[in-house]
Scaffold this active site. Sequence first.
Site, short mmCIF file in Angstrom:
data_model
loop_
_atom_site.label_atom_id
_atom_site.label_comp_id
_atom_site.label_asym_id
_atom_site.label_seq_id
_atom_site.Cartn_x
_atom_site.Cartn_y
_atom_site.Cartn_z
CD GLU A 71 -55.49 -1.00 22.57
OE1 GLU A 71 -56.49 -0.57 21.97
OE2 GLU A 71 -55.54 -1.45 23.72
CG HIS A 111 -47.19 -4.26 24.73
ND1 HIS A 111 -47.32 -3.99 26.07
CD2 HIS A 111 -48.41 -4.64 24.29
CE1 HIS A 111 -48.58 -4.22 26.42
NE2 HIS A 111 -49.26 -4.61 25.36
CG ASP A 133 -39.79 -10.18 18.89
OD1 ASP A 133 -40.57 -9.22 18.67
OD2 ASP A 133 -38.71 -10.06 19.50
CB ALA A 134 -43.84 -7.78 15.93
CD GLN A 154 -52.16 -12.69 23.94
OE1 GLN A 154 -51.30 -12.44 23.10
NE2 GLN A 154 -52.85 -11.75 24.55
N1 SAH Z 1 -54.36 -7.07 18.55
C1 SAH Z 1 -55.06 -7.82 19.59
C2 SAH Z 1 -54.28 -7.87 20.91
C3 SAH Z 1 -53.81 -6.56 21.48
S1 SAH Z 1 -52.94 -6.85 23.02
C4 SAH Z 1 -56.41 -7.21 19.79
O1 SAH Z 1 -56.59 -6.05 19.42
O2 SAH Z 1 -57.31 -7.88 20.30
C5 SAH Z 1 -51.24 -6.69 22.53
C6 SAH Z 1 -50.72 -7.87 21.75
O3 SAH Z 1 -49.40 -7.53 21.26
C7 SAH Z 1 -50.53 -9.16 22.54
O4 SAH Z 1 -51.02 -10.24 21.78
C8 SAH Z 1 -49.01 -9.30 22.67
O5 SAH Z 1 -48.54 -10.64 22.75
C9 SAH Z 1 -48.57 -8.67 21.37
N2 SAH Z 1 -47.16 -8.25 21.34
C10 SAH Z 1 -46.53 -7.38 22.15
N3 SAH Z 1 -45.21 -7.30 21.83
C11 SAH Z 1 -45.02 -8.15 20.77
C12 SAH Z 1 -43.90 -8.49 19.98
N4 SAH Z 1 -42.68 -7.99 20.20
N5 SAH Z 1 -44.09 -9.39 18.98
C13 SAH Z 1 -45.31 -9.95 18.73
N6 SAH Z 1 -46.40 -9.64 19.45
C14 SAH Z 1 -46.28 -8.76 20.46
#
Ligand code: SAH
Length: 278
Positions: free
Chosen positions: A141, A145, A123-124, A100
């Site tokens: 969104e 996760h 990592d967030a 990505q």
């Molecule tokens: N915000 C974007 C993508 C949504 S998909 C849109 O709306 O188009 C979910 C995204 O969350 C993905 O890019 C995934 O890599 C990210 N993500 C999930 N867990 C994460 C974490 N711990 N740290 C950073 N990014 C994370």
Amino acid sequence: MRGIKAPDPSEVGLFYDRFAQLSAMADPEANLHFGYWDGPDDDASLPQAAARLTEIVIEKVRLGAGGHLLDVGCGIGGPGVHLAQTAGAEVTGVTVSQEQVKLANQRAAEAGVADRVRFELADAMKLPYAADSFDAAWALESIIHMPDRGQVLREMARVVRPGGRVVLTDFFERAPIPEYKRAAVETYYRETLLGPIVTLDDYPGLVREAGLMVDELIDISENVMRRTTQEASRLKQAVPAEVQQMHGDDPAFQFDPGDLTDVWEFGYLLVVAQRPRG
Ligand code: SAH
């Protein structure tokens, strides 16, 4: 539902690596999230409705030229690049998927905004940025996760300056999901690597404990869920043979979003918060 084990961010990264190319093909605007329809007469396609949800989040974040956004979970860059183009803002995005990062930076370059938009692997849950370094942050969104929402919100609150906004969208349980509908939701959670489920009542506390104030907490399920799951199911049934060949064996791909269409208890939340001015 609450017993589901939260995925590890590195697993989530590999999941999005696998689907990076497909998501770029599926939506010309590179939005990787659900759609928003104004009402039953709104005949927007899923990509059009997903672009509409991006517009809503852009309105809520209220950033103008020169404002710097942190895009938490930036996907393949559609929303961040759109903000840079329409508002002239600067954007830093983070994702746990290397693929990505590549596609999102490519998109910024193609859109001619690479001078003020960059996407990075991070990592967030532990953001590699100093306190007060952004004018606003959004998580479109992506918090879905994450193993610990409180931790992510604290991190967003830390890196946003006083007075800055934090906007996010999330899945939530609007009402207890009846036994006979639970299998579909559980399968969705497992196969798309979602973290623990929350209710609307969890949010005021989560936001406040992160040091933020709640501005708006809006249940937008009626505009989002049914149509997104129907459209996604329809599109999935019509995928070209080469996509089927590439992803057909993947359990996440095998899941039919149409299985969620009648689960009105599973909802979609828009959260607007602000860091107090101090
Ligand atoms: N915000 C974007 C993508 C949504 S998909 C849109 O709306 O188009 C979910 C995204 O969350 C993905 O890019 C995934 O890599 C990210 N993500 C999930 N867990 C994460 C974490 N711990 N740290 C950073 N990014 C994370």
